[in-house]
Design a protein around this motif. Structure first.
Motif, PDB file in Angstrom:
ATOM      1  N   ALA A 252      23.434   8.699  21.639  1.00 53.92           N
ATOM      2  CA  ALA A 252      23.386   9.697  22.711  1.00 53.92           C
ATOM      3  C   ALA A 252      22.070   9.563  23.475  1.00 53.92           C
ATOM      4  CB  ALA A 252      23.514  11.095  22.114  1.00 53.92           C
ATOM      5  N   PRO A 253      22.128   9.326  24.791  1.00 57.69           N
ATOM      6  CA  PRO A 253      20.896   9.203  25.573  1.00 57.69           C
ATOM      7  C   PRO A 253      20.253  10.564  25.839  1.00 57.69           C
ATOM      8  CG  PRO A 253      22.809   8.948  26.995  1.00 57.69           C
ATOM      9  CD  PRO A 253      23.340   9.109  25.594  1.00 57.69           C
ATOM     10  N   ALA A 254      20.966  11.630  25.511  1.00 59.30           N
ATOM     11  CA  ALA A 254      20.425  12.984  25.711  1.00 59.30           C
ATOM     12  C   ALA A 254      21.135  13.914  24.738  1.00 59.30           C
ATOM     13  CB  ALA A 254      20.682  13.449  27.141  1.00 59.30           C
ATOM     14  N   GLY A 255      20.546  15.073  24.489  1.00 56.91           N
ATOM     15  CA  GLY A 255      21.224  16.072  23.675  1.00 56.91           C
ATOM     16  C   GLY A 255      22.186  16.867  24.537  1.00 56.91           C
ATOM     17  N   GLY A 256      23.215  17.448  23.921  1.00 58.64           N
ATOM     18  CA  GLY A 256      24.152  18.260  24.683  1.00 58.64           C
ATOM     19  C   GLY A 256      25.532  18.229  24.072  1.00 58.64           C
TER      20      GLY A 256
END
Ligand SMILES: [Zn+2]
Length: 345
Positions: A252-256
């Motif tokens: 995942a390149p970002a949390g969410g």
């Protein structure tokens, strides 16, 4: 001519009989004894010894179901050689729905172990001396972790052509050649000349029909390849497995919150859209694209991700055979005559 009795623990299993043997492992804090329980099917006719083990990681329960189905299959009623089945190796983890042992050790990093060591070391040592060292070959059943799923796959370290041939005989859609992990059962077994197929399928703490059926069918095919059973009632694999020697993770390149668009068994090309990560308000959206070409062999089932969490596991296969997809496997299993209707429920 019948062979000799199979001796394990204090049991003598005469040719043509079967028995569950409980090998003492430890005593819990409240005095409850813990055993390594092995079901021995000792054929009337001599032949190879095969072990099948599950739940080395205590929460990987699909292997326990595969072992159960294998043991009630009429195909093992008149085998050549000896089949040793351990449905639950890590009883401690199994009771707690957990991967590890109570001392937080990973059993599959604790081999070959020692008789006077930690709980993990003792269990590993018992498994080595009573099962692995007495076998010609082994099949170890695993699944993905909790909230993750794996496409049915066989992992080997290709030490010999015979092992590769047996991995192919299993008939899972994909065979992955990978190095040996330090302390793993596979490494310790290979060091004493016993090769192991590691079957990975499904999700932690879950049963799924595809993984269970592909597992049972695969074990019976390997038993046929080892000449322990005849072809009768053993469904032939209709497609050659794909082979891969490298795999990669997409993180995942970002949390969410992630919406994933690819399932296990699907082919992905470089730059394919794999999913979208958004914040809870839907204001920020970030596309996740594939960096490699290959087949999805594992993915998360949990839509809530932190930056860096593994989303997809892809086996790098540049040019997959269209006839070896998961759809083919599903059709093959659907047409499989070896299961009664009541076994599917
Ligand atoms: Zn595992």
């Amino acid at each position: 001519m019948p062979g000799a009795a199979f001796e394990i623990g204090t049991a003598h299993i005469v040719p043509g009989s079967r028995q569950t043997v409980n090998l003492p492992v430890s005593v819990l804090s409240d005095g409850t004894p813990v055993t390594l329980s092995v079901h021995v099917v000792h054929g009337r006719r001599p032949g190879p010894t095969l072990f099948v083990s599950a739940a080395v990681h205590g929460d990987e329960v699909i292997g326990v179901e595969i072992a159960r189905r294998l043991l009630r299959s009429p195909r093992i009623d008149a085998i050549r050689g000896t089949l040793l089945v351990v449905p639950i190796v890590n009883t401690f983890g199994f009771l707690h729905h957990a991967r590890y042992l109570p001392d937080r050790r990973d059993l599959n990093r604790s081999f070959p172990g020692s008789g006077g060591g930690s709980l993990a070391a003792r269990l590993a040592n018992l498994f080595m001396t009573e099962l692995v060292e007495r076998s010609d070959f082994g099949i170890d059943l695993h699944s993905a972790a909790v909230n993750r799923t794996n496409l049915p796959q066989v992992r080997i370290s290709p030490s010999s052509d015979r092992t590769v041939a047996l991995a192919d005989a299993f008939g899972a859609p994909i065979v992955i050649s990978a190095g040996l992990r330090e302390g793993s059962l596979r490494q310790a077994a290979q060091a004493c000349g016993v090769d192991i197929l590691l079957y990975e399928a499904g999700e932690g703490l879950r049963f799924d029909e595809l993984s269970a059926r592909a597992g049972v069918a695969g074990i019976l095919r390997v038993m046929h390849a080892l000449e322990m059973i005849s072809q009768k009632g053993v469904a032939r694999a209709r497609a050659e497995p794909m082979h891969a020697s490298s795999t990669s993770w997409t993180r995942a390149p970002a949390g969410g919150l992630v919406r994933l668009f690819k399932g296990t068994g699907e082919y992905v090309s470089v730059d394919d859209l794999l999913g979208v990560i958004s914040d809870p308000f839907g204001e920020e959206e970030l596309e996740v694209r594939s960096a490699t070409a290959g087949v999805v062999i594992g993915r998360t089932n949990l839509p809530v991700v932190n930056e860096g969490d593994a989303l997809y596991h892809v086996a790098e296969i540049a040019d997959p055979e269209p006839e070896t997809t998961i759809g083919h496997l599903t059709r093959q299993l659907g047409a499989d005559p070896m299961f009664d209707e009541d076994e599917i429920i």
